[in-house]
Enzyme design. Structure first.
Site, PDB file in Angstrom:
ATOM      1  N   GLY A  50      -7.051   4.690   5.442  1.00 22.13           N
ATOM      2  CA  GLY A  50      -6.705   5.628   4.387  1.00 22.13           C
ATOM      3  C   GLY A  50      -7.220   7.030   4.668  1.00 22.13           C
ATOM      4  O   GLY A  50      -8.266   7.207   5.287  1.00 22.13           O
TER       5      GLY A  50
ATOM      6  N   GLU B  18     -12.895  -7.151   9.489  1.00 22.03           N
ATOM      7  CA  GLU B  18     -11.565  -6.743   9.925  1.00 22.03           C
ATOM      8  C   GLU B  18     -11.636  -5.341  10.497  1.00 22.03           C
ATOM      9  O   GLU B  18     -12.658  -4.662  10.391  1.00 22.03           O
ATOM     10  CB  GLU B  18     -10.567  -6.791   8.776  1.00 22.03           C
ATOM     11  CG  GLU B  18     -10.908  -5.851   7.625  1.00 22.03           C
ATOM     12  CD  GLU B  18      -9.901  -5.951   6.480  1.00 22.03           C
ATOM     13  OE1 GLU B  18      -8.853  -5.285   6.577  1.00 22.03           O
ATOM     14  OE2 GLU B  18     -10.178  -6.680   5.513  1.00 22.03           O
TER      15      GLU B  18
ATOM     16  N   TYR C 297      -9.609   3.315  -4.618  1.00 23.99           N
ATOM     17  CA  TYR C 297      -8.757   4.497  -4.660  1.00 23.99           C
ATOM     18  C   TYR C 297      -8.744   5.279  -5.974  1.00 23.99           C
ATOM     19  O   TYR C 297      -8.413   6.457  -5.975  1.00 23.99           O
ATOM     20  CB  TYR C 297      -7.310   4.092  -4.325  1.00 23.99           C
ATOM     21  CG  TYR C 297      -7.151   3.499  -2.958  1.00 23.99           C
ATOM     22  CD1 TYR C 297      -7.347   4.263  -1.809  1.00 23.99           C
ATOM     23  CD2 TYR C 297      -6.806   2.164  -2.789  1.00 23.99           C
ATOM     24  CE1 TYR C 297      -7.203   3.735  -0.545  1.00 23.99           C
ATOM     25  CE2 TYR C 297      -6.652   1.612  -1.522  1.00 23.99           C
ATOM     26  CZ  TYR C 297      -6.850   2.403  -0.410  1.00 23.99           C
ATOM     27  OH  TYR C 297      -6.700   1.873   0.842  1.00 23.99           O
TER      28      TYR C 297
ATOM     29  N   ASN D 125      -9.178  -1.701  10.724  1.00 27.46           N
ATOM     30  CA  ASN D 125      -8.006  -0.979  10.236  1.00 27.46           C
ATOM     31  C   ASN D 125      -7.587   0.029  11.294  1.00 27.46           C
ATOM     32  O   ASN D 125      -8.394   0.857  11.716  1.00 27.46           O
ATOM     33  CB  ASN D 125      -8.345  -0.249   8.936  1.00 27.46           C
ATOM     34  CG  ASN D 125      -8.779  -1.203   7.844  1.00 27.46           C
ATOM     35  OD1 ASN D 125      -7.968  -1.722   7.111  1.00 27.46           O
ATOM     36  ND2 ASN D 125     -10.078  -1.453   7.743  1.00 27.46           N
TER      37      ASN D 125
ATOM     38  N   SER E 171      -6.293  -3.302   1.643  1.00 24.66           N
ATOM     39  CA  SER E 171      -6.664  -2.749   0.336  1.00 24.66           C
ATOM     40  C   SER E 171      -6.994  -3.817  -0.698  1.00 24.66           C
ATOM     41  O   SER E 171      -6.821  -3.619  -1.891  1.00 24.66           O
ATOM     42  CB  SER E 171      -5.548  -1.837  -0.205  1.00 24.66           C
ATOM     43  OG  SER E 171      -5.442  -0.688   0.586  1.00 24.66           O
TER      44      SER E 171
ATOM     45  N   ASP F 168     -14.780  -2.955   9.354  1.00 24.27           N
ATOM     46  CA  ASP F 168     -15.506  -3.367   8.149  1.00 24.27           C
ATOM     47  C   ASP F 168     -16.465  -4.490   8.510  1.00 24.27           C
ATOM     48  O   ASP F 168     -16.089  -5.452   9.192  1.00 24.27           O
ATOM     49  CB  ASP F 168     -14.531  -3.820   7.069  1.00 24.27           C
ATOM     50  CG  ASP F 168     -13.647  -2.690   6.564  1.00 24.27           C
ATOM     51  OD1 ASP F 168     -14.049  -1.521   6.731  1.00 24.27           O
ATOM     52  OD2 ASP F 168     -12.566  -2.965   6.016  1.00 24.27           O
TER      53      ASP F 168
ATOM     54  N   ARG G 199     -11.184   1.810  11.889  1.00 23.21           N
ATOM     55  CA  ARG G 199     -12.359   1.614  11.038  1.00 23.21           C
ATOM     56  C   ARG G 199     -12.677   0.129  10.953  1.00 23.21           C
ATOM     57  O   ARG G 199     -11.830  -0.663  10.552  1.00 23.21           O
ATOM     58  CB  ARG G 199     -12.094   2.155   9.637  1.00 23.21           C
ATOM     59  CG  ARG G 199     -13.359   2.375   8.804  1.00 23.21           C
ATOM     60  CD  ARG G 199     -13.031   2.583   7.335  1.00 23.21           C
ATOM     61  NE  ARG G 199     -12.723   1.325   6.672  1.00 23.21           N
ATOM     62  CZ  ARG G 199     -11.612   1.092   5.965  1.00 23.21           C
ATOM     63  NH1 ARG G 199     -10.685   2.028   5.838  1.00 23.21           N
ATOM     64  NH2 ARG G 199     -11.420  -0.079   5.398  1.00 23.21           N
TER      65      ARG G 199
ATOM     66  N   GLU H 197       0.816  -1.214   0.000  1.00 21.09           N
ATOM     67  CA  GLU H 197       0.000   0.000   0.000  1.00 21.09           C
ATOM     68  C   GLU H 197       0.857   1.274   0.000  1.00 21.09           C
ATOM     69  O   GLU H 197       0.362   2.356   0.309  1.00 21.09           O
ATOM     70  CB  GLU H 197      -0.946  -0.026   1.203  1.00 21.09           C
ATOM     71  CG  GLU H 197      -1.917  -1.187   1.163  1.00 21.09           C
ATOM     72  CD  GLU H 197      -2.712  -1.321   2.440  1.00 21.09           C
ATOM     73  OE1 GLU H 197      -3.703  -0.583   2.597  1.00 21.09           O
ATOM     74  OE2 GLU H 197      -2.365  -2.158   3.284  1.00 21.09           O
TER      75      GLU H 197
END
Length: 324
Positions: free
Chosen positions: A288, A282, A228, A284, A158, A268, A266, A25
């Site tokens: 991002g 998961e 992205y 994070n 990602s 998910d 964050r 990433e």
């Protein structure tokens, strides 16, 4: 959520925005997240510079007189506890979760184990170590989990190396793709439904979940490209029924606390179509911060600008040993 923005930017001293690194990433961090955060902090008058640990020795942070770091790196080397540990040793406060939480959250399999120990729902899974990727073992995974199966490397983000497998004949190829990125392969029960994400800000009992985002990607493929580099993905905020919104927020917050996360993160989530049951995928710990990113998008819906978010996160920078 209302952020305390009664902050003197000069009090931070010299700040390094850590970006780049060597993970898959790197490009997103170096060209989007990092520059965005740097510009936001400088707009408030913060004495901030860019710093890429893959191009400079980390000990230069001390030589430069850096007094705190904003971690805008994603994936291994930046989000997995290694960078956090180095900063702990140097005594330089940093944004986001500490060493242990970062390390656990980066490992999707270990994360699942912790969540299950707290009674939190996550899809069923099978873990395949690197010495168990032969066809005889791989072909049995759909018998255990059913089809479709989602196959991915457990230490990447990602969507790198991830595949949705619709039939037995696709399993070996998907496993071999994931194995290019990792020493272990995670095969996960596919939850048919809606893809959601929920950011969390804060520490401990003061942590709060931000508005939930429902992600509608083209053909259901929320992959690296659609995350992205395209504008075709549609993001829905505030469209869930109130009870469902609160349920997902509560689950995201519980998942964050279970791992001992702090600062921000964050979660998910998949919302199963058949019965509206949410499942954690998961979390994070260094999300991002690009123009397409989900945490700034949710924060904006809560009345928090990108620049305010960056400044507040920097104000929360600390060490594992630091008490609030």
């Amino acid at each position: 959520m209302k952020l305390d923005l009664n902050i003197d930017p000069k009090a931070f001293g010299k700040v390094a925005v850590l970006m780049g690194g060597n993970s898959a990433e790197r490009e997103v961090s170096l060209t989007m997240s990092g520059p965005g955060v740097l510009k936001a902090l400088q707009s408030f008058g913060v004495d901030a510079i860019a710093f890429d640990p893959s191009e400079r020795e980390l000990h230069e942070l001390k030589t430069l007189g850096i007094q705190r770091c904003f971690i805008a790196m994603h994936g291994r080397g930046g989000e997995d506890g290694t960078l956090q540990g180095a900063l702990e040793m140097m005594g330089i406060p940093y944004t986001g979760s500490g060493v242990m939480a970062s390390s656990i959250a980066m490992d999707k399999i270990m994360t699942k184990r912790v969540w299950l120990s707290h009674g939190l729902p996550t899809p069923r899974w099978v873990s395949l170590p690197s010495n168990a990727l032969d066809r005889h073992r791989v072909i049995t995974v759909p018998d255990e989990l059913g089809l479709p199966v989602f196959v991915k490397p457990p230490h990447e983000g990602s969507s790198h190396g991830a595949s949705k497998v619709m039939g037995y004949s696709q399993m070996q190829e998907a496993v071999e793709l994931a194995a290019r990125f990792d020493t272990e392969v995670l095969c996960e029960e596919f939850i048919e439904g809606f893809e959601l994400t929920c950011p969390i800000l804060g520490d401990g009992d003061a942590a709060e979940a931000l508005p939930v985002i429902r992600i509608e990607a083209v053909d259901g493929k929320y992959d690296y490209q659609n995350k992205y580099f395209t504008d075709s993905t549609v993001y829905h905020i505030g469209t869930l029924p109130p009870e469902q919104e609160q349920e997902v927020r509560a689950l995201a917050l519980a998942s964050y606390k279970a791992l001992g996360c702090r600062g921000w993160g964050r979660a998910d989530v998949m919302l199963r179509k058949s019965d509206n049951k949410p499942f954690l995928l998961e979390i994070n710990t260094s999300p991002g911060m690009t123009s397409h990113s989900l945490v700034p998008m949710s924060a904006k819906a809560a009345g928090i600008s990108y620049e305010q978010l960056c400044l507040w996160l920097l104000s929360r920078a600390r060490l594992d040993s630091t008490k609030d």
